[in-house]
Design a protein around this motif. Structure first.
Motif, mmCIF file in Angstrom:
data_model
loop_
_atom_site.group_PDB
_atom_site.id
_atom_site.type_symbol
_atom_site.label_atom_id
_atom_site.label_comp_id
_atom_site.label_asym_id
_atom_site.label_seq_id
_atom_site.Cartn_x
_atom_site.Cartn_y
_atom_site.Cartn_z
ATOM 1 N N GLU A 262 0.865 -1.187 0.000
ATOM 2 C CA GLU A 262 0.000 0.000 0.000
ATOM 3 C C GLU A 262 0.892 1.225 0.000
ATOM 4 O OE1 GLU A 262 -3.981 0.867 2.216
ATOM 5 O OE2 GLU A 262 -2.381 1.728 3.440
ATOM 6 N N VAL A 263 0.648 2.148 -0.932
ATOM 7 C CA VAL A 263 1.496 3.333 -1.047
ATOM 8 C C VAL A 263 0.627 4.587 -1.017
ATOM 9 C CG1 VAL A 263 3.298 2.141 -2.328
ATOM 10 C CG2 VAL A 263 1.458 3.282 -3.583
ATOM 11 N N ILE A 264 1.248 5.696 -0.606
ATOM 12 C CA ILE A 264 0.580 6.992 -0.575
ATOM 13 C C ILE A 264 0.836 7.720 -1.892
ATOM 14 C CG2 ILE A 264 0.382 9.198 0.625
ATOM 15 C CD1 ILE A 264 -0.494 6.864 2.326
ATOM 16 N N MET A 265 -0.222 8.204 -2.515
ATOM 17 C CA MET A 265 -0.112 8.993 -3.751
ATOM 18 C C MET A 265 -0.731 10.360 -3.469
ATOM 19 S SD MET A 265 1.303 7.109 -6.204
ATOM 20 C CE MET A 265 0.710 7.438 -7.852
ATOM 21 N N SER A 266 0.006 11.198 -2.779
ATOM 22 C CA SER A 266 -0.491 12.516 -2.381
ATOM 23 C C SER A 266 0.290 13.618 -3.085
ATOM 24 C CB SER A 266 -0.358 12.696 -0.864
ATOM 25 O OG SER A 266 -0.530 14.041 -0.496
ATOM 26 N N PRO A 267 -0.379 14.488 -3.832
ATOM 27 C CA PRO A 267 0.322 15.608 -4.472
ATOM 28 C C PRO A 267 0.994 16.533 -3.456
ATOM 29 C CG PRO A 267 -1.879 15.351 -5.382
ATOM 30 C CD PRO A 267 -1.806 14.463 -4.184
ATOM 31 N N GLU A 268 0.457 16.583 -2.232
ATOM 32 C CA GLU A 268 1.018 17.456 -1.200
ATOM 33 C C GLU A 268 2.291 16.874 -0.600
ATOM 34 O OE1 GLU A 268 -0.242 20.621 -0.277
ATOM 35 O OE2 GLU A 268 -1.149 20.146 -2.215
ATOM 36 N N GLN A 269 2.458 15.568 -0.686
ATOM 37 C CA GLN A 269 3.594 14.908 -0.041
ATOM 38 C C GLN A 269 4.570 14.273 -1.043
ATOM 39 O OE1 GLN A 269 1.952 12.202 2.955
ATOM 40 N NE2 GLN A 269 0.232 13.594 3.259
ATOM 41 N N ASP A 270 4.284 14.385 -2.323
ATOM 42 C CA ASP A 270 5.089 13.730 -3.353
ATOM 43 C C ASP A 270 5.211 14.691 -4.533
ATOM 44 O OD1 ASP A 270 6.027 12.205 -5.502
ATOM 45 O OD2 ASP A 270 4.942 10.401 -4.898
ATOM 46 N N SER A 271 6.343 15.380 -4.638
ATOM 47 C CA SER A 271 6.519 16.411 -5.667
ATOM 48 C C SER A 271 6.498 15.821 -7.074
ATOM 49 C CB SER A 271 7.822 17.182 -5.434
ATOM 50 O OG SER A 271 8.934 16.302 -5.460
ATOM 51 N N PHE A 272 7.038 14.587 -7.241
ATOM 52 C CA PHE A 272 7.012 13.964 -8.564
ATOM 53 C C PHE A 272 5.573 13.721 -9.004
ATOM 54 C CE2 PHE A 272 6.718 10.276 -11.345
ATOM 55 C CZ PHE A 272 7.617 10.607 -12.344
ATOM 56 N N PHE A 273 4.749 13.215 -8.101
ATOM 57 C CA PHE A 273 3.348 12.956 -8.426
ATOM 58 C C PHE A 273 2.614 14.263 -8.738
ATOM 59 C CE2 PHE A 273 -1.037 11.576 -6.917
ATOM 60 C CZ PHE A 273 -1.316 10.876 -8.068
ATOM 61 N N LYS A 274 2.891 15.291 -7.950
ATOM 62 C CA LYS A 274 2.251 16.592 -8.166
ATOM 63 C C LYS A 274 2.577 17.136 -9.546
ATOM 64 C CE LYS A 274 1.560 21.085 -5.957
ATOM 65 N NZ LYS A 274 1.870 21.920 -4.760
ATOM 66 N N ASP A 275 3.830 16.973 -9.972
ATOM 67 C CA ASP A 275 4.253 17.478 -11.280
ATOM 68 C C ASP A 275 3.771 16.597 -12.436
ATOM 69 O OD1 ASP A 275 5.568 19.526 -10.004
ATOM 70 O OD2 ASP A 275 7.530 18.547 -10.046
ATOM 71 N N SER A 276 3.289 15.392 -12.114
ATOM 72 C CA SER A 276 2.956 14.431 -13.170
ATOM 73 C C SER A 276 1.475 14.071 -13.228
ATOM 74 C CB SER A 276 3.765 13.137 -12.960
ATOM 75 O OG SER A 276 5.144 13.406 -12.854
ATOM 76 N N LEU A 277 0.655 14.719 -12.421
ATOM 77 C CA LEU A 277 -0.766 14.368 -12.343
ATOM 78 C C LEU A 277 -1.424 14.250 -13.707
ATOM 79 C CD1 LEU A 277 -2.054 16.689 -9.449
ATOM 80 C CD2 LEU A 277 -1.635 14.240 -9.327
ATOM 81 N N TYR A 278 -1.151 15.235 -14.571
ATOM 82 C CA TYR A 278 -1.864 15.326 -15.835
ATOM 83 C C TYR A 278 -0.989 14.963 -17.037
ATOM 84 C CZ TYR A 278 -4.645 18.021 -12.538
ATOM 85 O OH TYR A 278 -5.350 18.428 -11.427
ATOM 86 N N SER A 279 0.176 14.364 -16.771
ATOM 87 C CA SER A 279 1.039 13.904 -17.867
ATOM 88 C C SER A 279 0.431 12.654 -18.494
ATOM 89 C CB SER A 279 2.439 13.581 -17.342
ATOM 90 O OG SER A 279 3.051 14.729 -16.800
#
Length: 548
Positions: A262-279
């Motif tokens: 189980e992993v956390i996918m939070s834009p507030e806590q993961d800068s890579f995910f935040k930058d890649s949400l809409y890629s």
């Protein structure tokens, strides 16, 4: 107009009001996910919040040295638990914050229960929703009506109206309202929200700089968007793996390690995910490679420890290095699993056919493609159901429309009768007779041809050319062309609309979240906050449809 920032400010104020010293957060089932999504536990530790407890946990230890921040929805159940807590206090003092309007009789109950005079304050902080992004929130309510009714479940209606009131107060907005005319659900929600605003009009006596609009839509008006495969990162993760309160379950992924189940996918806590949400999916592959390359360079540099100074530097940077390592491992595992699913189940070909149906491409050509895909053993059950349901909706009423042949093919594939009946359920849920507005515009041959060619021109990715109906509604609204017969006013009709709060009864999708994000960039004068009862992927949407 950020729903996420509003929650953060409220939580910061709760902690500041409590003063210095060790603190415990006492939360309910609704406010616990709200806090966990908004703040990382490590950030709250820095603010001396060392413990998180549920109000309904009767086995909690007594810790008189700790200050207690109580954050609850003002429900009868929570009031009852809190009264019991105050009669037998486990903590030194209590700072009580309710996420919405609390009734005066309930305040009196709490005052009578506070026999030890340990309550320092009681306040209303309007945070009765789950923020996902700056412009998005939801309520985590998957089912809003019973299987035999299209009317609201009464508790869900109250919850949704309370949440809208909370959002309006948090953002300090007093809106006029419009709603989907054909939707009893939307009409009832607008009426309930208006009644609460009228009852508590004193709370809305703040300075009004503009005239915002509350636009209440119904998922039934666009049954197509939740049926489509997705090709941008956040949407793909939710569609193929599922995101629940920023958590992704990877336990079924072949060969996954224990610490990655189980992993956390939070834009507030993961800068890579935040930058890649809409890629899109192709861009994500490149970004993942760059991330791995960066990690390898950093790993090589940290290996060169030749002095006490090098060692100290490594130890100082170790938490960041470890976090970076976890980020790389997580995204490599997720993208690897997404790639496997796409390849194993022939999703590219399936998605291309889906997109063709949304532009109402040649009927006979689409029929042939669906027939071919239904015979393909690589195409899994979920995709077969998507294709058939999309065909039912997209070509309803056209000459030669014949879903029976595909339903029979579903049976031949061994798909259960209950799932075959979804073809009927989708028409009862969102067919022409049910939905409001004009999902396909004027359905003449000329109009459909224009729409098809419009969909092809300038499209960089054939898998993401579909645009949700919600965006068409916003465009018509901005141009002053949104028909009052389809979307009537409630509470006035101003000449100029500023910011817009859209609430979708019955669920939104990450495709719509992305589209609203793009809208906000292009239309700073008409920015949109998007809310809903839940965020659907195809699986949860089909569960909702199956009850109709």
């Amino acid at each position: 107009m950020s729903v996420l920032t509003a929650i953060k400010l409220y939580i910061n104020k709760m902690i500041d009001n409590c003063g210095k010293g060790m603190k415990v957060f006492l939360l309910g089932k609704d406010t616990l996910p709200l806090v966990s999504i908004t703040y990382a536990q490590s950030d709250l530790l820095k603010k001396e919040v060392y413990l998180f407890e549920r109000i309904d946990n009767s086995a909690r230890e007594s810790m008189k040295h700790m200050r207690c921040i109580v954050f609850l929805r003002p429900t009868p159940e929570n009031i009852q638990h809190l009264c019991a807590e105050l009669k037998n206090p486990r903590y030194g003092n209590y700072h009580i914050f309710f996420s919405n309007i609390i009734a005066k009789p309930d305040i009196l109950k709490l005052a009578n229960a506070d026999e030890h005079e340990c309550v320092k304050e009681i306040q209303e902080f309007y945070a009765d929703y789950i923020p996902l992004l700056d412009h998005v929130y939801n309520l985590n309510i998957k089912k809003i009506s019973s299987a035999v009714s299209t009317s609201w479940d009464r508790s869900c209606l109250k919850r949704s109206a309370d949440s809208l009131i909370s959002v309006l107060l948090a953002l300090r907005k007093y809106p006029v309202m419009r709603f989907s005319a054909k939707s009893e659900l939307a009409r009832n929600l607008v009426n309930s929200t208006y009644d609460i605003m009228k009852e508590h009009s004193h709370l809305f006596e703040f300075r009004r700089s503009d005239t915002p609009l509350l636009l209440v839509l119904d998922r039934r008006d666009d049954p197509i968007t939740p049926l489509l495969n997705q090709w941008t990162y956040q949407a793909m993760v939710h569609e193929l793996l599922g995101i629940e309160n920023n958590r992704v379950d990877l336990s079924e992924v072949p060969g996954i390690s224990k610490d990655m189940r189980e992993v956390i996918m939070s834009p507030e806590q993961d800068s890579f995910f935040k930058d890649s949400l809409y890629s899109d999916f192709g861009e994500i592959g490149i970004k993942i490679k760059d991330l791995v390359d960066k990690f390898q360079k950093q790993q090589h540099s940290t290996a060169a420890i030749e002095s006490i100074t090098d060692m100290k530097k490594f130890v100082d940077n170790y938490p960041q290095f470890k976090k970076f390592s976890g980020t790389v491992s997580k995204h490599v595992a997720i993208v690897g699993e997404l790639s496997r699913i796409v390849q194993d189940y022939n999703l590219l070909e399936v998605s291309e056919t889906e997109q063709q149906m949304t532009t109402q491409a040649s009927h006979s050509e689409v029929q042939q493609k669906i027939s071919s895909l239904l015979r393909n053993p690589k195409v899994r059950e979920m995709e077969i159901i998507r294709l058939v349901l999309l065909y039912c909706i997209c070509y309803e009423g056209q000459s030669g429309h014949n879903p029976r042949q595909f339903i029979e093919a579903m049976r031949n594939r061994g798909i259960s009768e209950a799932k075959c009946k979804l073809a009927t359920s989708i028409m009862n849920y969102g067919g022409k007779a049910v939905r409001g507005g004009q999902l396909f515009g004027e359905e003449t041959k000329i109009a459909m041809t224009k729409k098809y060619f419009k969909g092809l021109q300038g499209v960089e990715n054939i898998y993401t050319q579909h645009k949700p109906y919600m965006i068409d509604i916003l465009q018509q609204l901005q141009l002053g062309r949104l028909k009052e017969t389809d979307f009537p006013w409630h509470g006035g009709s101003p000449q100029r609309i500023g910011e817009i709060i859209v609430f979708v009864v019955g669920g939104i999708t990450y495709e719509e979240i992305k589209s609203v994000h793009e809208w906000n960039i292009s239309n700073p004068g008409n920015k949109v906050v998007l809310g809903s009862t839940c965020v659907h992927n195809c699986r949860s949407f089909l569960e909702a449809v199956s009850s109709h």
